[in-house]
Scaffold this active site. Structure first.
Site, PDB file in Angstrom:
ATOM      1  N   HIS A 152       1.009  -1.081   0.239  1.00 54.63           N
ATOM      2  CA  HIS A 152      -0.074   0.017   0.150  1.00 54.63           C
ATOM      3  C   HIS A 152       1.168   1.702  -0.078  1.00 54.63           C
ATOM      4  CE1 HIS A 152       0.040   1.677   4.156  1.00 54.63           C
ATOM      5  NE2 HIS A 152       0.687   0.661   3.860  1.00 54.63           N
ATOM      6  N   CYS A 153       0.592   2.258  -0.493  1.00 50.48           N
ATOM      7  CA  CYS A 153       1.000   3.844  -0.521  1.00 50.48           C
ATOM      8  C   CYS A 153      -0.285   3.998   0.616  1.00 50.48           C
ATOM      9  CB  CYS A 153       1.026   4.384  -0.908  1.00 50.48           C
ATOM     10  SG  CYS A 153      -0.085   4.605  -2.720  1.00 50.48           S
ATOM     11  N   SER A 154      -0.045   5.672   0.143  1.00 53.44           N
ATOM     12  CA  SER A 154      -1.267   6.592   1.027  1.00 53.44           C
ATOM     13  C   SER A 154      -3.247   7.133   0.211  1.00 53.44           C
ATOM     14  CB  SER A 154      -1.024   8.043   0.828  1.00 53.44           C
ATOM     15  OG  SER A 154       0.160   8.464   2.081  1.00 53.44           O
TER      16      SER A 154
END
Length: 259
Positions: A152-154
């Site tokens: 994941h990221c943001s």
């Protein structure tokens, strides 16, 4: 499409990459690869589901600043690994900080510059040294296991979007399906919109000027694939020469993820 419904309401872009057909006649296995937006947002009601997915690896693609500011909630029994896919000094890694500076924000994003910025980011994701190292590590961890794995990221749409496109393409999923999976993020940006609207207000920019950074577009992803062809000659060239992945690693990934 295999992205109907939210698995976690507090992380709306958390979804299973399983169910897609591959060129070899197989299917990407369910419950093995998950992609997501921010994982510091997991709510108390969602924890039983989150902890019950059998996740054994959490791969955090965010920058050090993002990780320190908003640390992940790691599922029970999962190993946490931070893999930054952007140079911390790159504009794409610091756009949220740029939006807090009105003069800098106007120079970087006003009058159509936000769209140009996004195309630059997607080209950097397939050529920048930090990106090449990071995405190689992501593939190797997915191939080696243990699984299930979530990365994941943001917002779960750009850095994670390219990661998903890379993994699905390696697994033999056709380009149209890869793009459709990528575009599914657009209906899952409720959390992202909240903080992007706050940043937009701080920046003094109109929402319309910031909007190109809040959604994915097929053209963004196609820019990555086109840049790969320009720089490496082909996707296979990118995999072998850019990422430095061995055929044994790709075979192991397929053996683990395709049934």
């Amino acid at each position: 499409m295999t992205n109907n419904g939210f698995i976690l309401s507090s992380a709306p872009n958390f979804r299973d990459l399983g169910g897609h057909r591959t060129a070899g006649g197989g299917t990407v296995r369910h419950g093995m690869l998950y992609r997501s937006d921010a994982l510091h947002t997991i709510s108390e009601p969602d924890l039983p589901v989150y902890n019950g997915l059998g996740i054994r690896q959490l791969i955090d693609l965010r920058t050090a600043h993002e990780r320190e500011s908003l640390p992940d909630i790691t599922p029970e029994g999962a190993a946490y690994t931070a893999i930054s896919v952007q140079d911390p000094t790159a504009a794409g890694a610091n756009f949220s900080q740029a939006l807090l500076d009105r003069e800098r924000a106007r120079a970087m994003f006003a009058d159509g510059a936000a769209e140009r910025f996004m195309f630059d980011v997607y080209r950097e994701l397939v050529t920048d040294e930090a990106a090449l190292t990071g995405y190689r590590d992501l593939v190797e961890l997915a191939a080696k296991g243990p699984t299930a794995l979530v990365f994941h990221c943001s917002a779960g749409k750009d850095r994670t979007g390219w990661g998903a496109a890379l993994l699905l393409t390696l697994l033999g999923v056709d380009r149209a399906t890869v793009i459709a999976d990528y575009l599914a993020s657009n209906e899952r940006q409720e959390n992202t919109d909240k903080w992007m609207r706050r940043l937009s207000e701080h920046s003094g920019l109109a929402w319309e000027e910031v909007a190109p950074m809040t959604r994915v577009r097929a053209e963004y992803l196609r820019a990555s694939f086109s840049h790969i062809d320009e720089v490496y000659g082909s996707f296979d060239g990118y995999v072998s020469d850019g990422l430095g992945l061995s055929s044994a690693t790709v075979d192991a990934l397929r053996a683990r993820m395709v049934g």
